[in-house]
Design an enzyme around this catalytic site. Structure first.
Site, PDB file in Angstrom:
ATOM      1  N   HIS A   1     115.093   9.676  83.391  1.00 10.96           N
ATOM      2  CA  HIS A   1     115.541  10.352  84.607  1.00 10.96           C
ATOM      3  C   HIS A   1     117.068  10.380  84.703  1.00 10.96           C
ATOM      4  O   HIS A   1     117.668  11.431  84.915  1.00 10.96           O
ATOM      5  CB  HIS A   1     114.949   9.647  85.830  1.00 10.96           C
ATOM      6  CG  HIS A   1     115.286  10.340  87.112  1.00 10.96           C
ATOM      7  ND1 HIS A   1     114.550  11.393  87.597  1.00 10.96           N
ATOM      8  CD2 HIS A   1     116.292  10.136  87.997  1.00 10.96           C
ATOM      9  CE1 HIS A   1     115.085  11.815  88.733  1.00 10.96           C
ATOM     10  NE2 HIS A   1     116.149  11.065  88.999  1.00 10.96           N
TER      11      HIS A   1
ATOM     12  N   HIS B   1     122.220  12.450  84.997  1.00 11.01           N
ATOM     13  CA  HIS B   1     123.512  11.973  85.489  1.00 11.01           C
ATOM     14  C   HIS B   1     124.389  11.441  84.359  1.00 11.01           C
ATOM     15  O   HIS B   1     125.119  10.469  84.550  1.00 11.01           O
ATOM     16  CB  HIS B   1     123.299  10.869  86.537  1.00 11.01           C
ATOM     17  CG  HIS B   1     122.548  11.331  87.738  1.00 11.01           C
ATOM     18  ND1 HIS B   1     123.095  12.175  88.682  1.00 11.01           N
ATOM     19  CD2 HIS B   1     121.281  11.090  88.154  1.00 11.01           C
ATOM     20  CE1 HIS B   1     122.189  12.427  89.616  1.00 11.01           C
ATOM     21  NE2 HIS B   1     121.087  11.779  89.318  1.00 11.01           N
TER      22      HIS B   1
ATOM     23  N   LYS C   1     120.242  22.407  88.959  1.00 16.12           N
ATOM     24  CA  LYS C   1     120.619  21.128  89.578  1.00 16.12           C
ATOM     25  C   LYS C   1     121.616  21.493  90.659  1.00 16.12           C
ATOM     26  O   LYS C   1     122.794  21.760  90.377  1.00 16.12           O
ATOM     27  CB  LYS C   1     121.263  20.207  88.531  1.00 16.12           C
ATOM     28  CG  LYS C   1     121.739  18.859  89.085  1.00 16.12           C
ATOM     29  CD  LYS C   1     120.593  17.890  89.299  1.00 16.12           C
ATOM     30  CE  LYS C   1     121.094  16.544  89.805  1.00 16.12           C
ATOM     31  NZ  LYS C   1     120.005  15.620  90.142  1.00 16.12           N
TER      32      LYS C   1
END
Length: 283
Positions: A156, A172, A218
């Site tokens: 993730h 990220h 995103k």
């Protein structure tokens, strides 16, 4: 505003000071911020405030360093769509262990481990600590709306996932962003700021941005840029284990940052990322 955690801030400063593999902005890499995006969710070109890629240059010789090499080998081991069960092959498991072995040799991870042992949050034994890291980051779990193990903290946060094919969740990490942009899978839309956040700076190491990946968008992501994999791993592990809060404010180097760290069943990392609150004035 939550008060910054002084003890944790001192630790993060120590991690930062010992991140010997960090890239230097303007020298080892260059980015091009271009325009500011709105808060709209659309993925059409009307919302694109950047006609060019985010990264204009990265010294890829850095990627030959052991921790970068081990990290990059993990990025293609995942099925991006949530709901698709993850199958972990023996080779992939070996790569996970190799990555953990490589980062555990670094000053940043050693500093984090020492602190966690002192706080009785991690075992002193190296193998047991590695097992703890594996459980936090690599053990699979079922993300929302799925009945089968289809996600992990590592996937993730560092690789990125898609939900329903249209929305990008997680993602990220700057290395994955750079490599995917180079392959043509990322379209950088522009930087993102709200009323309270400072304007981004091409020579700073934190950026909020919008981008599309494959077919998904995103709408707003936040990432460190140019830091080593071991720095992020050490920082996020520290926040996950030492703070019961899902948001912890730390001050280090030039930055006032909120580290968001959502737990999954208190055993795994659900998501974690930095939010830039302000730049510290240089004393």
């Amino acid at each position: 505003m939550i008060e910054s955690d002084r003890e944790l801030s001192a630790m993060v400063q120590e991690l930062w000071d010992n991140d010997t593999n960090r890239l230097r902005p303007g020298k080892d890499y260059r980015i091009s911020l271009q325009g500011k995006v709105g808060d709209t969710m659309g993925s059409d070109d009307k919302n694109d405030a950047a006609g060019f890629p985010l990264f204009t240059y990265v010294d890829e010789s850095i990627f030959k360093k052991e921790t970068f090499l081990a990290f990059i080998s993990l990025l293609d081991n995942y099925e991006s769509d949530t709901g698709e069960p993850e199958i972990v092959t023996p080779e992939e498991e070996a790569e996970n262990h190799k990555f953990l072995d490589s980062i555990m040799q670094t000053p940043t991870m050693k500093i984090a481990h020492k602190y966690l042992v002192e706080k009785n949050l991690s075992p002193k034994n190296q193998e047991e600590f590695k097992e703890q890291l594996y459980r936090i980051w690599f053990e699979l779990y079922a993300r929302r709306g799925s009945s089968r193990p289809d996600s992990s903290g590592f996937e993730h946060v560092f690789v990125g996932e898609t939900r329903g094919g249209r929305t990008v969740i997680g993602f990220h990490n700057w290395i994955q962003l750079y490599l995917q942009e180079k392959l043509g899978h990322i379209d950088y839309k522009g930087y993102s700021v709200n009323a309270n956040s400072p304007l981004p700076d091409e020579n700073k190491h934190i950026l909020a941005l919008q981008f599309s990946w494959k077919n998904g968008i995103k709408p707003k992501g936040s990432i460190f840029i140019g830091v080593s994999p071991e720095f992020e791993f050490a920082l996020y592990t520290l926040c996950f284990l030492s703070s019961p809060n899902e948001r912890v404010k730390v001050q280090f180097s030039l930055y006032d940052v909120e580290i968001v760290c959502h737990h999954y069943n208190q055993k795994h990392i659900g998501t974690t990322y930095p939010v830039l609150l302000k730049y510290q004035s240089v004393k």
